[in-house]
Write a protein that holds these residues in place. Structure first.
Motif, PDB file in Angstrom:
ATOM      1  N   LEU A  12       1.606  -4.098 -12.329  1.00 29.57           N
ATOM      2  CA  LEU A  12       3.030  -4.433 -12.353  1.00 29.57           C
ATOM      3  C   LEU A  12       3.369  -5.314 -13.558  1.00 29.57           C
ATOM      4  O   LEU A  12       4.439  -5.182 -14.146  1.00 29.57           O
ATOM      5  CB  LEU A  12       3.435  -5.131 -11.055  1.00 29.57           C
ATOM      6  N   SER A  13       2.450  -6.203 -13.928  1.00 28.96           N
ATOM      7  CA  SER A  13       2.702  -7.049 -15.093  1.00 28.96           C
ATOM      8  C   SER A  13       2.691  -6.235 -16.386  1.00 28.96           C
ATOM      9  O   SER A  13       3.418  -6.558 -17.322  1.00 28.96           O
ATOM     10  CB  SER A  13       1.682  -8.189 -15.169  1.00 28.96           C
ATOM     11  N   ILE A  14       1.889  -5.179 -16.435  1.00 25.37           N
ATOM     12  CA  ILE A  14       1.916  -4.286 -17.593  1.00 25.37           C
ATOM     13  C   ILE A  14       3.285  -3.635 -17.707  1.00 25.37           C
ATOM     14  O   ILE A  14       3.877  -3.587 -18.790  1.00 25.37           O
ATOM     15  CB  ILE A  14       0.812  -3.211 -17.495  1.00 25.37           C
ATOM     16  N   LEU A  15       3.801  -3.141 -16.586  1.00 28.97           N
ATOM     17  CA  LEU A  15       5.134  -2.524 -16.596  1.00 28.97           C
ATOM     18  C   LEU A  15       6.202  -3.536 -16.989  1.00 28.97           C
ATOM     19  O   LEU A  15       7.122  -3.221 -17.753  1.00 28.97           O
ATOM     20  CB  LEU A  15       5.451  -1.921 -15.227  1.00 28.97           C
ATOM     21  N   PHE A  16       6.081  -4.755 -16.482  1.00 30.94           N
ATOM     22  CA  PHE A  16       7.017  -5.832 -16.821  1.00 30.94           C
ATOM     23  C   PHE A  16       7.005  -6.094 -18.322  1.00 30.94           C
ATOM     24  O   PHE A  16       8.062  -6.150 -18.961  1.00 30.94           O
ATOM     25  CB  PHE A  16       6.631  -7.091 -16.040  1.00 30.94           C
ATOM     26  N   PHE A  17       5.819  -6.248 -18.901  1.00 34.95           N
ATOM     27  CA  PHE A  17       5.717  -6.521 -20.333  1.00 34.95           C
ATOM     28  C   PHE A  17       6.285  -5.366 -21.151  1.00 34.95           C
ATOM     29  O   PHE A  17       7.053  -5.580 -22.094  1.00 34.95           O
ATOM     30  CB  PHE A  17       4.271  -6.783 -20.740  1.00 34.95           C
ATOM     31  N   LEU A  18       5.894  -4.145 -20.819  1.00 32.81           N
ATOM     32  CA  LEU A  18       6.371  -2.994 -21.591  1.00 32.81           C
ATOM     33  C   LEU A  18       7.879  -2.837 -21.487  1.00 32.81           C
ATOM     34  O   LEU A  18       8.556  -2.517 -22.466  1.00 32.81           O
ATOM     35  CB  LEU A  18       5.655  -1.719 -21.148  1.00 32.81           C
ATOM     36  N   PHE A  19       8.434  -3.072 -20.290  1.00 34.12           N
ATOM     37  CA  PHE A  19       9.883  -3.006 -20.139  1.00 34.12           C
ATOM     38  C   PHE A  19      10.564  -4.058 -21.006  1.00 34.12           C
ATOM     39  O   PHE A  19      11.515  -3.755 -21.732  1.00 34.12           O
ATOM     40  CB  PHE A  19      10.283  -3.192 -18.673  1.00 34.12           C
TER      41      PHE A  19
END
Length: 165
Positions: A12-19
């Motif tokens: 989820l943190s990967i998605l947060f960063f990429l977003f």
């Protein structure tokens, strides 16, 4: 079992960063400033593309460093790590959880760096001082995670001492 929650948090943190990176990258000006301008100070500016690729490089570097030990433990690539944290040991689950959640904290900190850079360069939309709580939250979380690692090692050391007696 806990490490699955750590993995979920990490992804989820990967998605947060990429977003954050992609969304705020589109709103950045062509010349990106990395700190607020003081009166009479000449700012160091980066090109928008250099900032983007720099953040991607930091992301890859941080994730490689944070995920190398747990992947070596899970795949039994490191005999020493597997000997210290054998399968079925509760500390194995805790250490895997710690590494995955630490990777998540690093990704969140990179997301906050992108957000801070956006707030500096787009003062008319959002002020950097309005979200100071989040900017202090990341170093606090990092300090807590390092303390938790120390406590994990203390617990594992006590476990190993009790087994040897």
């Amino acid at each position: 079992m806990y490490y699955r929650f750590g993995k979920a948090f990490y992804f989820l943190s990967i998605l947060f960063f990429l977003f954050f990176l992609l969304y705020f990258y589109s709103a950045l000006p062509e010349q990106v400033s990395l700190r607020p301008q003081a009166e009479g100070e000449e700012l160091l500016r980066w090109e928008k593309g250099n900032f983007f690729y720099g953040m991607i490089a930091l992301f890859v570097l941080f994730n490689a460093i944070a995920l190398l030990p747990p992947k070596m433990l899970e795949t039994k690539a490191s005999v020493k790590l597997h000997r210290i944290f054998p399968k079925g040991d509760p500390f194995r689950d805790y250490i895997l959880t710690w590494f995955y959640s630490f990777g998540g904290i690093l990704n969140l900190s990179l997301g906050m760096m992108v957000f801070y850079t956006h707030s500096i360069n787009n003062q008319q939309e959002i002020g950097a001082d309005q979200f100071s709580f989040f900017f202090y939250l990341i170093p606090t979380l990092l300090a807590l995670w390092v303390l938790a690692l120390f406590l994990l090692f203390v617990g594992k050391t006590k476990q190993l001492q009790n087994q040897s007696e």
